[in-house]
Enzyme design. Structure first.
Site, PDB file in Angstrom:
ATOM      1  N   GLU A 132       0.836  -1.216   0.000  1.00  0.00           N
ATOM      2  CA  GLU A 132       0.000   0.000   0.000  1.00  0.00           C
ATOM      3  C   GLU A 132       0.869   1.264   0.000  1.00  0.00           C
ATOM      4  O   GLU A 132       0.758   2.128   0.870  1.00  0.00           O
ATOM      5  CB  GLU A 132      -0.934  -0.002   1.205  1.00  0.00           C
ATOM      6  CG  GLU A 132      -1.897  -1.177   1.179  1.00  0.00           C
ATOM      7  CD  GLU A 132      -3.006  -1.094   2.213  1.00  0.00           C
ATOM      8  OE1 GLU A 132      -2.789  -0.494   3.275  1.00  0.00           O
ATOM      9  OE2 GLU A 132      -4.100  -1.637   1.956  1.00  0.00           O
ATOM     10  N   GLU A 171      -5.523  -8.152  -1.063  1.00  0.00           N
ATOM     11  CA  GLU A 171      -6.184  -7.978   0.236  1.00  0.00           C
ATOM     12  C   GLU A 171      -7.634  -7.610   0.009  1.00  0.00           C
ATOM     13  O   GLU A 171      -7.928  -6.754  -0.833  1.00  0.00           O
ATOM     14  CB  GLU A 171      -5.551  -6.834   1.049  1.00  0.00           C
ATOM     15  CG  GLU A 171      -4.241  -7.165   1.691  1.00  0.00           C
ATOM     16  CD  GLU A 171      -3.766  -6.057   2.626  1.00  0.00           C
ATOM     17  OE1 GLU A 171      -4.597  -5.415   3.298  1.00  0.00           O
ATOM     18  OE2 GLU A 171      -2.548  -5.847   2.653  1.00  0.00           O
TER      19      GLU A 171
HETATM   20  C1  BG6 Z   1      -4.389  -2.863   4.961  1.00  0.00           C
HETATM   21  C2  BG6 Z   1      -3.030  -3.325   5.431  1.00  0.00           C
HETATM   22  O1  BG6 Z   1      -4.400  -1.489   5.010  1.00  0.00           O
HETATM   23  O2  BG6 Z   1      -5.494  -3.191   5.717  1.00  0.00           O
HETATM   24  C3  BG6 Z   1      -3.040  -4.460   6.438  1.00  0.00           C
HETATM   25  O3  BG6 Z   1      -2.199  -3.665   4.350  1.00  0.00           O
HETATM   26  C4  BG6 Z   1      -4.184  -4.256   7.401  1.00  0.00           C
HETATM   27  O4  BG6 Z   1      -1.798  -4.515   7.061  1.00  0.00           O
HETATM   28  C5  BG6 Z   1      -5.489  -4.281   6.618  1.00  0.00           C
HETATM   29  O5  BG6 Z   1      -4.229  -5.155   8.466  1.00  0.00           O
HETATM   30  C6  BG6 Z   1      -6.717  -4.167   7.487  1.00  0.00           C
HETATM   31  O6  BG6 Z   1      -6.595  -3.052   8.313  1.00  0.00           O
HETATM   32  P1  BG6 Z   1      -6.816  -3.125   9.889  1.00  0.00           P
HETATM   33  O7  BG6 Z   1      -6.470  -1.786  10.379  1.00  0.00           O
HETATM   34  O8  BG6 Z   1      -8.239  -3.496  10.048  1.00  0.00           O
HETATM   35  O9  BG6 Z   1      -5.901  -4.192  10.377  1.00  0.00           O
END
Ligand code: BG6
Length: 484
Positions: A192, A384
């Protein structure tokens, strides 16, 4: 007459799997020669709606170094994947994973970021992880830098603000590419990367006493160094392991206009351009004009070296990856804002939201896949996507039908995008096993198919328990997305 065939389903070699990051799963923060990382000095958020990841200054770093516990710094303990990796990978294999995304902790290889020699114990750990994945024929997808760098580089040269960090990164990437040559087909440089515009968690730059313009300049300067480092890593990989592929990674946030007023549409377009800027550089090899104009109009002057342009132009990535959690809304005027882990944007009245206020938009995924395919014409990879929720463990079971519903709706849209002609390589759902939240450092924000018995204070047996979604995803993979 010739009739073009359009794919109607997921390709046979579609890469189904899950994604994680070292500092959210590994634990073992201070053993086997590992150095302290920037992620491990970020205190947990006391309030579950708040973010913690950028509240860092010299004082808080000093405090963190003195505090040798994991209590206030949950990313130090993760879910102890370091000692549970065999069990965890066996569970991924049971679900039928074709790919597993994880990151290497740079500080496990070079504890201070720029040491003369690498730490053999760190390299050996990732060898063991790769052995285990090979056992089940699961492809590794490795992120070289996922929201962390050796803290020593922040202390010594203010992280990515220094050009010297490019040299340190080059040394680290050379070592890992040579060590794992022939074993890893897919790599990503920076997780990201665009979120560096929010600061420390991504750039490792401590920002004190800066005006708004200075802050923005510092962030884009650090990001320029990362963009150059990313291109150099792509070059190295192609030389060291010609069969391997390099991808870039963007937190994709499609921006909708709040209305069809041309001013709103234009405001949304600019937001979208600022988001896509990073992939433009990494996939097309040059800074787009709209960004040069933005810098000029906002008093942002970046220091670049003459060879940077050539390095960027000659080393574009092989594929484009991104995370997808939400879309946002922008208008030419100020509007109501919604939560994200970093970004905030206007509220979309047509969407539902998660327990943490993230707006859920499966159709937006199809829109974004189409737009990104049209723009880059390089294979896309969703690395993701997932739902952070408050799961209940009752009588040894977790009935997470809301998670199944969320994932199903997104996968349906992926299938539609494939029918639209988008070339999609794979899908790694975020957090296939519960892990420490990036933004708040909570354990109770759970994403997994696999429940981990640990609470926000680090109490629990760390036992792994299959949720209902585990069985559902297994069937999705077994039928290559036909049965959802
Ligand atoms: C993304 C990141 O922004 O979102 C991850 O690459 C992160 O590392 C994921 O865990 C979900 O975000 P959060 O804050 O709910 O863990």
């Amino acid at each position: 007459m010739y009739k073009k065939q359009f794919p109607q389903q997921f390709p046979d070699n579609f890469l189904w799997g899950g994604a994680t990051a070292a500092n959210q799963i590994e634990g073992a923060w201070n053993i086997d020669g590992k150095g302290l990382t920037t992620a491990e000095v970020v205190r947990k958020a006391e309030d579950r709606k708040k973010m913690s990841m950028n509240l860092v200054d010299e004082e808080s770093i000093k405090e963190a170094i003195q505090d040798q516990t994991t209590t206030n710094y949950p990313k130090r303990r993760g879910i102890d994947f370091y000692h549970h990796y065999q069990e965890d990978i066996r569970l991924f294999a049971e679900m039928g994973f074709k790919v597993f995304r994880f990151s290497i902790a740079w500080a496990r290889i070079f504890p201070n970021g720029d040491d003369a020699d690498p730490n053999e114990k760190g390299l050996a750990f990732y060898d063991r992880v790769l052995d285990e994945l090979e056992k089940y024929q699961i492809e590794p997808l490795i992120t070289l830098s996922h929201y962390e760098l050796p803290l020593a580089l922040t202390q010594k040269q203010n992280g990515w603000l220094s050009r010297k960090t490019i040299t340190a990164f080059e040394k680290y990437t050379r070592i890992v590419f040579e060590r794992y040559r022939g074993r890893v087909r897919y790599w990503l440089t920076f997780n990201e990367i665009n979120t560096g515009t929010w600061g420390f968690h991504e750039t490792g730059v401590v920002e004190t006493n800066l005006s708004a313009v200075e802050k923005e300049t510092v962030r884009y300067q650090a990001l320029h160094h990362q963009l150059v480092a990313s291109a150099l890593a792509t070059k190295q990989l192609h030389e060291i392991d010609p069969k391997a592929k390099m991808g870039c990674m963007l937190a994709r946030m499609q921006t909708y206009p709040a209305s069809c007023r041309p001013e709103d549409v234009r405001a949304a377009q600019l937001e979208d351009q600022k988001n896509l800027f990073f992939t433009d550089v990494q996939a097309r090899g040059e800074y787009p004009e709209f960004m040069n104009r933005y810098f000029a109009e906002h008093g942002i002057e970046l220091q670049m070296e003459q060879q940077d342009e050539t390095v960027l132009a000659e080393n574009p990535v092989d594929f484009v990856s991104f995370s997808y959690y939400m879309t946002t809304v922008t208008s030419a005027q100020q509007g109501e804002e919604v939560n994200g882990n970093m970004a905030t944007g206007g509220r979309n009245p047509y969407l539902e939201e998660s327990d943490w206020g993230w707006q859920i938009d499966p159709v937006g995924l199809r829109i974004t896949l189409n737009e990104m395919w049209d723009r880059y014409r390089k294979p896309l990879f969703i690395v993701e996507n997932g739902l952070g929720a408050l799961d209940q463990l009752e009588a040894g079971k977790v009935h997470d039908d809301y998670r199944i519903d969320y994932l199903r709706k997104h996968i349906i849209q992926m299938k539609e995008a494939i029918k639209d002609g988008v070339e999609l390589m794979g899908y790694t759902m975020w957090g296939p096993i519960d892990l420490i939240s990036f933004s708040t450092s909570e354990m109770s924000k759970r994403y997994g198919f696999i429940y981990v018995d640990q609470d926000d204070d680090g109490k629990g047996t760390l036992k792994r328990i299959k949720k209902d979604s585990f069985y559902w995803f297994k069937q999705v993979i077994a039928t290559n997305g036909a049965q959802l």
